[in-house]
Design a protein around this motif. Structure first.
Motif, PDB file in Angstrom:
ATOM      1  N   GLY A   1      26.441 -29.253   3.950  1.00 45.64           N
ATOM      2  CA  GLY A   1      25.765 -28.993   5.218  1.00 45.64           C
ATOM      3  C   GLY A   1      24.289 -29.273   5.230  1.00 45.64           C
ATOM      4  N   GLY A   2      23.738 -29.795   4.127  1.00 47.76           N
ATOM      5  CA  GLY A   2      22.319 -30.093   4.093  1.00 47.76           C
ATOM      6  C   GLY A   2      21.430 -28.859   4.047  1.00 47.76           C
ATOM      7  N   ARG A   3      22.013 -27.722   3.662  1.00 48.81           N
ATOM      8  CA  ARG A   3      21.249 -26.480   3.565  1.00 48.81           C
ATOM      9  C   ARG A   3      21.214 -26.049   2.102  1.00 48.81           C
ATOM     10  N   SER A   4      20.056 -26.147   1.492  1.00 48.96           N
ATOM     11  CA  SER A   4      19.946 -25.931   0.053  1.00 48.96           C
ATOM     12  C   SER A   4      19.747 -24.463  -0.287  1.00 48.96           C
ATOM     13  N   GLY A   5      20.572 -23.954  -1.198  1.00 50.11           N
ATOM     14  CA  GLY A   5      20.366 -22.617  -1.729  1.00 50.11           C
ATOM     15  C   GLY A   5      19.050 -22.506  -2.469  1.00 50.11           C
ATOM     16  N   ASN A   6      18.613 -23.614  -3.056  1.00 52.12           N
ATOM     17  CA  ASN A   6      17.348 -23.626  -3.777  1.00 52.12           C
ATOM     18  C   ASN A   6      16.139 -23.658  -2.847  1.00 52.12           C
TER      19      ASN A   6
ATOM     20  N   SER B   1      23.873 -18.723 -11.122  1.00 53.68           N
ATOM     21  CA  SER B   1      22.995 -18.353 -10.003  1.00 53.68           C
ATOM     22  C   SER B   1      21.953 -19.431  -9.731  1.00 53.68           C
ATOM     23  N   GLY B   2      21.923 -19.901  -8.502  1.00 53.89           N
ATOM     24  CA  GLY B   2      20.904 -20.856  -8.101  1.00 53.89           C
ATOM     25  C   GLY B   2      21.162 -22.295  -8.489  1.00 53.89           C
ATOM     26  N   GLN B   3      22.281 -22.564  -9.157  1.00 49.52           N
ATOM     27  CA  GLN B   3      22.536 -23.926  -9.621  1.00 49.52           C
ATOM     28  C   GLN B   3      23.601 -24.649  -8.800  1.00 49.52           C
ATOM     29  N   CYS B   4      24.089 -23.998  -7.758  1.00 51.12           N
ATOM     30  CA  CYS B   4      25.135 -24.592  -6.938  1.00 51.12           C
ATOM     31  C   CYS B   4      24.521 -25.540  -5.907  1.00 51.12           C
ATOM     32  N   LEU B   5      25.132 -26.718  -5.747  1.00 57.71           N
ATOM     33  CA  LEU B   5      24.657 -27.696  -4.769  1.00 57.71           C
ATOM     34  C   LEU B   5      25.638 -27.881  -3.609  1.00 57.71           C
ATOM     35  N   MET B   6      26.672 -27.027  -3.560  1.00 55.09           N
ATOM     36  CA  MET B   6      27.695 -27.214  -2.530  1.00 55.09           C
ATOM     37  C   MET B   6      27.115 -27.109  -1.123  1.00 55.09           C
TER      38      MET B   6
ATOM     39  N   GLN C   1      11.297 -18.983  -9.528  1.00 57.94           N
ATOM     40  CA  GLN C   1      12.296 -19.899 -10.096  1.00 57.94           C
ATOM     41  C   GLN C   1      11.652 -21.185 -10.626  1.00 57.94           C
ATOM     42  N   ASP C   2      10.748 -21.753  -9.853  1.00 56.50           N
ATOM     43  CA  ASP C   2      10.185 -23.078 -10.102  1.00 56.50           C
ATOM     44  C   ASP C   2       9.119 -22.995 -11.206  1.00 56.50           C
TER      45      ASP C   2
ATOM     46  N   GLU D   1       0.826  -1.212   0.000  1.00 54.05           N
ATOM     47  CA  GLU D   1       0.000   0.000   0.000  1.00 54.05           C
ATOM     48  C   GLU D   1       0.859   1.261   0.000  1.00 54.05           C
ATOM     49  N   THR D   2       1.910   1.252   0.812  1.00 55.11           N
ATOM     50  CA  THR D   2       2.783   2.424   0.888  1.00 55.11           C
ATOM     51  C   THR D   2       3.495   2.664  -0.437  1.00 55.11           C
ATOM     52  N   ALA D   3       3.966   1.601  -1.064  1.00 57.48           N
ATOM     53  CA  ALA D   3       4.621   1.741  -2.370  1.00 57.48           C
ATOM     54  C   ALA D   3       3.681   2.400  -3.370  1.00 57.48           C
ATOM     55  N   HIS D   4       2.435   1.989  -3.371  1.00 55.91           N
ATOM     56  CA  HIS D   4       1.478   2.530  -4.341  1.00 55.91           C
ATOM     57  C   HIS D   4       1.116   3.983  -4.035  1.00 55.91           C
ATOM     58  N   ILE D   5       1.099   4.363  -2.771  1.00 54.31           N
ATOM     59  CA  ILE D   5       0.867   5.765  -2.419  1.00 54.31           C
ATOM     60  C   ILE D   5       1.927   6.661  -3.058  1.00 54.31           C
ATOM     61  N   HIS D   6       3.147   6.148  -3.111  1.00 61.14           N
ATOM     62  CA  HIS D   6       4.268   6.930  -3.648  1.00 61.14           C
ATOM     63  C   HIS D   6       4.574   6.602  -5.109  1.00 61.14           C
ATOM     64  N   ASN D   7       3.630   5.934  -5.781  1.00 59.77           N
ATOM     65  CA  ASN D   7       3.806   5.573  -7.198  1.00 59.77           C
ATOM     66  C   ASN D   7       5.026   4.684  -7.425  1.00 59.77           C
ATOM     67  N   ARG D   8       5.289   3.800  -6.491  1.00 57.49           N
ATOM     68  CA  ARG D   8       6.367   2.814  -6.621  1.00 57.49           C
ATOM     69  C   ARG D   8       5.754   1.424  -6.741  1.00 57.49           C
ATOM     70  N   LYS D   9       6.591   0.427  -6.988  1.00 57.05           N
ATOM     71  CA  LYS D   9       6.108  -0.938  -7.127  1.00 57.05           C
ATOM     72  C   LYS D   9       6.792  -1.843  -6.104  1.00 57.05           C
ATOM     73  N   LEU D  10       6.111  -2.947  -5.806  1.00 56.83           N
ATOM     74  CA  LEU D  10       6.675  -3.918  -4.878  1.00 56.83           C
ATOM     75  C   LEU D  10       6.542  -5.321  -5.465  1.00 56.83           C
ATOM     76  N   TYR D  11       7.673  -6.053  -5.474  1.00 56.00           N
ATOM     77  CA  TYR D  11       7.729  -7.411  -6.005  1.00 56.00           C
ATOM     78  C   TYR D  11       8.052  -8.381  -4.865  1.00 56.00           C
ATOM     79  N   LEU D  12       7.421  -9.533  -4.898  1.00 60.31           N
ATOM     80  CA  LEU D  12       7.603 -10.541  -3.856  1.00 60.31           C
ATOM     81  C   LEU D  12       8.394 -11.727  -4.402  1.00 60.31           C
ATOM     82  N   THR D  13       9.421 -12.138  -3.675  1.00 55.69           N
ATOM     83  CA  THR D  13      10.197 -13.311  -4.072  1.00 55.69           C
ATOM     84  C   THR D  13       9.459 -14.586  -3.664  1.00 55.69           C
ATOM     85  N   VAL D  14       9.174 -15.396  -4.656  1.00 50.28           N
ATOM     86  CA  VAL D  14       8.674 -16.763  -4.438  1.00 50.28           C
ATOM     87  C   VAL D  14       9.626 -17.646  -5.235  1.00 50.28           C
ATOM     88  N   ASN D  15      10.915 -17.508  -4.925  1.00 53.52           N
ATOM     89  CA  ASN D  15      11.965 -18.002  -5.822  1.00 53.52           C
ATOM     90  C   ASN D  15      12.733 -19.194  -5.273  1.00 53.52           C
ATOM     91  N   THR D  16      12.046 -20.039  -4.513  1.00 53.34           N
ATOM     92  CA  THR D  16      12.637 -21.319  -4.129  1.00 53.34           C
ATOM     93  C   THR D  16      11.936 -22.445  -4.889  1.00 53.34           C
TER      94      THR D  16
END
Length: 419
Positions: free
Chosen positions: A183-188, A173-178, A96-97, A52-67
Motif C-alpha cells: 500500500g505504499g505505507r511504510s512501517g518505518n 519488529s520494524g523490519q517488515c516491508l509488507m 531507530q535510525d 513538566e507534569t511527569a517531573h512534578i510527580h517524580n516520573r519520567k517521559l520518553y519521546l519516540t523519534v523512532n522512524t
C-alpha cells in the motif's frame, strides 16, 4: 537495580491515565518522527506540559523519534524539533535510525538515547556496539528468549527494556516491508497498515486451506506476561514496557494498574501469585483471540496465532484518576498587611504575597469562607493535606486577592518542583 513500569500514551489523556495508574515512566509521540503516525499524538505545548507534569510527580517521559528519517529531515528539521523538549527537560528519546542516533549524540550530548526495538538488537555484540556509541538503554528485538536477554545483560551494563504486554509483530519488529509493498505505507515511517492482520488465501502443496474464509494466517495474539514477570526481571530487564499508543486512555489505565499491582508484589518480596480474575480482566480490556507469552520461553507455534482479526473488549471501564501531590499551607491574614501564603511540598517551600488585608468595618470575613476559596485547586497537580489559616483581628480580603495569591503560590511551587 531500579525497576521501571513504562506505559504508552497516544494522547495527553492517556498520559494522565498512565501516571494516575502507577506508571514510573511514559513514552509518547510528538508531532513528527514517531512510529505511530495515526495515533492522536501530542502537540508541542502538550508535550512540554507532560514533561513538566511527569517531573512534578517524580516520573519520567520518553519521546519516540523512532522512524527512519530522510536526509533533508535530518539536516533541516530534527534539531529545531527536539530543542524545546530538550530545554523542558525531556528524559530520553527512543531512536531507530543510526543517523538520528549520531545526530542527537552530537547535538544534545546530555540527552539519554534508548535504542528502539526496531534496531533489531539480538545479542551481546549489538549491546556492546551501542554501548560504545553512547546509548543508555536498549530495547532488544521482541523475538528473544529469556536466556538470550540474560546473556545480553551479562555482556553490557546498558539498561534493558522489553515489552511485557500488547501487540506483537509477525516480523522482526520494524523490519517488515509488507505495508510498503502492498500500500505504499511504510512501517518505518510510522504508517504501517498492518497487512499481517488481513485475511489471506492459504495453500499447502497446492491444496487450498478449507476453513473460515477470513483466515488471518499472519495475525498473532497479544502478549501477556503476568505469569512470568519475575523471570523477566531476573533475566536482567529493568524497564517493563506496555505496548499500545493507539489504545484509549481506559486501556492504558487498566493495564498499567494490573502490572503495577504485580510488580509491587514482586518487589515487596511477597509470594508471587497471579489471580485468575486479573488474567480475565486484561482479556476483557482487549483481546485478539486470547493471549500468549511471546518468545520469552522460546515456544513458537500455533498457540501464538490468533488466526483472525477479531478485536474483543468487554464492558468494563477502568477508573481513570488524575494523580495529585499533597501540599501543606499556611495563610496569614493581618490588617493593613499583604496576604501571605506559604506552601510546602516534597521539601520545597514557596511564599506568595499580594493585595492588602483590610479592617472589617462591619461583618468580618469568616474562616470558613476564606478556606472555601483557598481550597479551589481546580485541575492543578496538587491537593491540600492541611491548610492553616491565621487570622489576626477582624479582617476583610477581596476574593480576587485570595485567588491571585493562591495561583501565584501554586505557579511558584510548580516551577520549583520542575527544577
Amino acid at each position: 537495580m531500579i525497576t521501571e513500569l513504562l506505559s504508552p500514551a497516544g494522547s495527553y489523556e492517556s498520559f494522565e491515565a498512565a501516571i494516575g495508574a502507577g506508571a514510573d515512566a511514559v513514552y509518547v509521540g510528538g508531532p513528527a518522527f514517531g512510529a505511530r503516525a495515526y495515533a492522536q499524538n501530542f502537540t508541542q505545548e502538550e508535550l512540554i506540559t507532560a514533561i513538566e507534569t511527569a517531573h512534578i510527580h517524580n516520573r519520567k517521559l520518553y519521546l519516540t523519534v523512532n522512524t527512519l528519517l530522510k536526509n533533508r529531515e535530518l539536516d533541516d528539521q530534527l534539531f529545531e524539533y527536539l530543542l524545546p523538549y530538550y530545554e523542558a527537560g525531556l528524559d530520553a528519546v527512543i531512536v531507530q535510525d543510526l543517523g538520528v542516533f549520531s545526530f542527537i549524540r552530537r547535538s544534545f550530548p546530555d540527552l539519554d538515547i534508548h535504542a528502539s526495538t526496531q534496531m533489531t538488537v539480538t545479542g551481546p555484540e549489538g549491546m556492546r556496539f551501542l554501548e560504545g556509541k553512547g546509548a543508555t538503554r536498549v530495547v532488544p528485538a521482541r523475538e528473544l528468549s529469556l536466556e538470550e536477554i540474560s546473556a545480553m545483560h551479562k555482556a553490557s551494563p546498558l539498561e534493558i527494556e522489553t515489552f511485557i504486554h500488547g501487540a506483537l509483530c509477525y516480523s522482526y519488529s520494524g523490519q517488515c516491508l509488507m505495508s510498503s509493498i502492498f500500500g505504499g505505507r511504510s512501517g518505518n515511517r510510522g504508517r504501517c497498515a498492518q497487512p499481517c492482520r488481513l485475511p489471506y488465501s492459504v495453500t499447502m502443496d497446492h491444496r487450498k486451506y478449507k476453513g473460515d474464509k477470513d483466515f488471518c494466517a499472519l495475525s498473532l495474539k497479544d502478549i501477556c506476561t503476568l505469569d512470568i514477570l519475575p523471570d523477566i526481571l531476573e533475566a536482567g530487564v529493568m524497564s517493563l514496557k506496555i505496548e499500545g499508543r493507539m489504545k484509549q486512555p481506559a486501556y492504558t489505565a487498566g493495564v498499567t494498574a494490573v502490572y503495577r499491582k504485580y510488580l509491587d508484589m514482586y518487589l515487596s518480596g511477597k509470594e508471587y501469585h497471579v489471580l485468575e480474575e486479573d488474567r480475565k480482566y486484561l482479556l476483557e480490556l482487549f483481546s485478539r483471540g486470547g493471549s500468549c507469552k511471546g518468545y520469552y520461553d522460546m515456544y513458537r507455534g500455533p498457540e501464538m496465532m490468533a488466526f483472525a482479526n477479531e478485536k474483543k473488549s468487554g464492558n468494563i471501564q477502568p477508573e481513570i484518576r488524575k494523580i495529585k501531590e499533597k501540599i501543606h499551607g499556611n495563610l496569614i491574614l493581618s490588617p493593613e498587611s499583604p496576604v501571605i501564603l506559604e506552601i510546602t511540598c516534597k521539601g520545597q517551600t514557596v511564599t506568595a504575597m499580594g493585595g492588602e488585608v483590610q479592617f472589617a468595618k462591619n461583618q468580618p470575613m469568616e474562616e470558613q469562607r476564606i478556606r472555601q476559596q483557598m481550597e479551589k485547586l481546580g485541575n492543578t497537580d496538587f491537593q491540600w493535606e492541611d491548610l492553616n489559616i491565621e487570622i489576626n483581628g477582624r479582617i476583610f480580603v477581596p476574593v480576587k486577592v485570595l485567588n491571585e495569591v493562591r495561583r501565584d503560590a501554586l505557579s511558584q511551587l510548580r516551577e520549583a518542583l520542575i527544577g
